[in-house]
Structure formats: structure tokens, C-alpha cells
Design an enzyme around this catalytic site. Structure first.
Site, short mmCIF file in Angstrom:
data_model
loop_
_atom_site.label_atom_id
_atom_site.label_comp_id
_atom_site.label_asym_id
_atom_site.label_seq_id
_atom_site.Cartn_x
_atom_site.Cartn_y
_atom_site.Cartn_z
N PHE A 1 1.04 5.57 0.90
CA PHE A 1 0.88 6.24 2.19
C PHE A 1 -0.41 7.06 2.26
CE2 PHE A 1 4.87 5.16 4.08
CZ PHE A 1 5.71 4.93 3.00
N ASN B 1 11.10 5.15 -2.37
CA ASN B 1 10.70 3.86 -1.77
C ASN B 1 11.89 3.19 -1.09
OD1 ASN B 1 8.28 4.47 -2.90
ND2 ASN B 1 8.44 2.99 -4.59
N HIS C 1 15.19 7.69 0.53
CA HIS C 1 14.75 7.44 1.91
C HIS C 1 15.33 6.16 2.47
CE1 HIS C 1 11.12 10.24 1.02
NE2 HIS C 1 12.24 10.91 1.26
N PRO D 1 0.83 -1.21 0.00
CA PRO D 1 0.00 0.00 0.00
C PRO D 1 0.86 1.26 0.00
CG PRO D 1 -0.33 -1.29 2.04
CD PRO D 1 0.68 -2.01 1.23
N1 APR Z 1 0.05 3.96 -10.59
C1 APR Z 1 0.17 5.32 -10.58
N2 APR Z 1 0.00 6.08 -9.47
C2 APR Z 1 -0.31 5.43 -8.33
C3 APR Z 1 -0.47 4.03 -8.25
C4 APR Z 1 -0.27 3.29 -9.44
N3 APR Z 1 -0.39 1.95 -9.49
N4 APR Z 1 -0.78 3.70 -6.96
C5 APR Z 1 -0.82 4.86 -6.27
N5 APR Z 1 -0.54 5.90 -7.08
C6 APR Z 1 -0.37 7.31 -6.74
C7 APR Z 1 -1.40 7.86 -5.78
O1 APR Z 1 -2.43 8.48 -6.51
C8 APR Z 1 -0.58 8.91 -5.00
O2 APR Z 1 -0.68 10.19 -5.62
O3 APR Z 1 0.88 7.37 -6.06
C9 APR Z 1 0.86 8.43 -5.12
C10 APR Z 1 1.44 7.91 -3.81
O4 APR Z 1 1.58 9.02 -2.95
P1 APR Z 1 2.02 8.78 -1.43
O5 APR Z 1 1.19 7.71 -0.85
O6 APR Z 1 2.04 10.15 -0.78
O7 APR Z 1 3.51 8.21 -1.54
P2 APR Z 1 4.84 9.03 -1.80
O8 APR Z 1 4.59 10.22 -2.66
O9 APR Z 1 5.86 8.07 -2.24
O10 APR Z 1 5.22 9.52 -0.30
C11 APR Z 1 6.47 10.16 -0.17
O11 APR Z 1 6.17 10.13 2.22
O12 APR Z 1 5.80 9.17 4.28
C12 APR Z 1 6.74 9.51 3.38
O13 APR Z 1 8.80 8.45 3.32
C13 APR Z 1 7.48 8.30 2.90
O14 APR Z 1 8.64 8.03 0.80
C14 APR Z 1 7.39 8.38 1.39
C15 APR Z 1 7.06 9.84 1.16
#
Ligand code: APR
Length: 238
Positions: free
Chosen positions: A33, A102, A119, A31
């Protein structure tokens, strides 16, 4: 239509760099975040952003490791089509680097070599006293606060809130981003700094966004693809 446009951009680029987040690994069953089913929208005793902070690690180590083992060390996850295509592109000389937020190591598991883990990684764990290295399996199979044979606490090599990023990783990632003519940004909400600010170092022609939800960088992009990054990249011919 948009995959053809992406193909055209990749084929006409001199130097392509990929910048990814948790959305790159959701198709591997991890999942993210901030999506509605993401880690930060599940219920815990403390907010996840608190539990993933350095001060929580220092003051509540047992609760930290219970949460960390349960949520950040998923069992048996495998690279998905996004990871595999990026590794194929690098092998064919069509991708210069992966810069990822990631910590799951799936880009390297897929075969990518030039990966900047902003990270850190769950696959590197070090004793805080003697520096001895331990694997993620060792942490997964340990109980409570994992201890080194010297008695020290073993800390995962992941950047917790309140901690800084590794200088060499930052320098390498910014060098790649600033020398690219195409930057593909995917699977990230671009809501965490300094990582999200790395896009400001991109000076090239083509900024491409591949994300399920809108991001703050969409308005600056030459191409925005609202879709699943694994499916989109799988349509690219190397
Ligand atoms: N394909 C395209 N986009 C996707 C998919 C997918 N299969 N699954 C999820 N998403 C998108 C979501 O719409 C969301 O905008 O990926 C994004 C994930 O965002 P976050 O959950 O905020 O993750 P991330 O941006 O990596 O968070 C950054 O936050 O907590 C810290 O250290 C943690 O590295 C992490 C950082």
C-alpha cells in the site's frame, strides 16, 4: 549473519507467532500500500483510503467495485517462499499461528491452518440481505455492483475503513501474541490501527522485525533484518 541469528532465536523458542502485512505478498506480485510503487501512491479519481471506506462502499458502490476488482482481486497469484516456509514451520510444530493484515488468502493457500485474518478475506463474500456466500471468482467475473439471486448486494468480507475488526479474530490473535515468547513481525509499515497496536500485547523475549524499510517498532526489537521476507525465511531450516 542475521539469518543465523533468526535461526538461533527460532530454535530456542517455545512458541513462535508471525505477524505480517502487505510486504509478505509483494514477492507474489501483489503491490503493497505505502511503498513508492504501492497502491496508495497510484493516481485515482478519489484517494484509495476513501475508496476503501464503508461510506464510499455505501454511497458509490459501482466505483467501489470497479476499484476493488481492479486492485484487490489480482489474477493468478501464488504463495511465495515466505508463505511456504511459515506453513512448513507450522506443520513441524515450530510456529503456533499467523496473524495477518492481508486479505489475499495466500497463507492458507500455502498450507497454513492457524491463520487470523485481521482485515478479512477476499475469498469470503456475503449477500447483505440473505447472507448467502459467494466466492472471489464470482465477484471477479461479475459486472458493476454484484447482486445475489435474492437481489441483495454482495459485500466482500474485508474490513473497510470505518468498520470494526471481527471480535473472535481479534481475541484469537491477541491470545496467540500474548502467549508467544517470539514474535516475528514482517512486511508491514505498522501504520494502521488497531492492527499495529497488537504488538503491545507481546510480552515475550524475542521481538524480530523483518522489513525492507524501517518501522516504528525497530527500536524495541531484539533483531531487525532489513531485507525481503521471502528470501530471509527461505534461509531458515525447520
Ligand atoms: N520484504 C520485506 N518487507 C517488504 C517487502 C518484502 N518483500 N515488500 C514490502 N515490504 C515492506 C515495505 O517496506 C513496507 O514497510 O512492507 C511494508 C508494507 O507496508 P504497507 O504498504 O503500509 O502495508 P501494511 O503495513 O500491510 O498496511 C496495513 O493498511 O490500508 C491498510 O488494510 C490495509 O492491511 C492494510 C493496512
Amino acid at each position: 549473519m542475521s539469518i543465523q541469528a533468526l535461526q538461533k532465536i527460532i530454535d530456542s523458542s517455545r512458541r513462535v507467532v508471525f505477524f505480517g502485512g502487505a510486504g509478505v505478498s509483494t514477492e507474489s506480485g501483489i503491490p503493497d500500500f505505502r511503498s513508492k510503487d504501492g497502491l496508495y501512491n497510484q493516481k485515482y479519481k478519489y484517494p484509495p483510503e476513501v475508496m476503501l471506506s464503508r461510506s464510499f462502499f455505501d454511497t458509490h458502490p459501482k466505483e467501489f467495485f470497479d476499484f476493488y476488482r481492479d486492485k484487490l482481486l489480482p489474477e493468478g497469484v501464488k504463495p511465495n517462499k515466505a508463505h511456504l516456509k511459515l506453513a512448513e514451520m507450522e506443520k513441524a510444530g515450530r510456529l503456533s499461528a499467523v496473524v495477518t493484515q492481508n486479505i489475499d488468502g495466500l497463507h492458507q493457500a500455502a498450507g497454513s491452518k492457524n491463520v487470523f485474518e485481521l482485515h478479512g478475506s477476499v475469498h469470503r463474500n456475503y449477500c447483505m440481505d440473505c447472507g448467502k456466500f459467494y466466492t472471489s471468482d464470482y465477484i471477479k467475473n461479475s459486472e458493476g455492483v454484484p447482486r445475489c439471486e435474492c437481489g441483495g448486494v454482495i459485500k466482500p468480507d474485508v474490513v473497510l475503513y470505518e468498520e470494526g475488526l471481527d471480535n473472535a479474530t481479534v481475541t484469537g490473535a491477541l491470545r496467540e501474541i500474548s502467549s508467544a515468547d517470539t514474535l516475528i513481525v514482517a512486511g508491514t509499515s505498522l501504520s494502521v490501527y488497531p492492527a499495529a497496536g497488537f504488538l503491545d500485547y507481546f510480552r515475550g523475549k524475542n521481538l524480530v522485525l523483518i522489513n525492507r524499510d524501517p518501522t516504528p517498532a525497530d527500536s524495541r526489537a531484539q533483531l531487525v533484518i532489513r531485507g525481503k521476507v521471502g528470501e530471509v525465511l527461505d534461509g531458515i531450516k525447520v
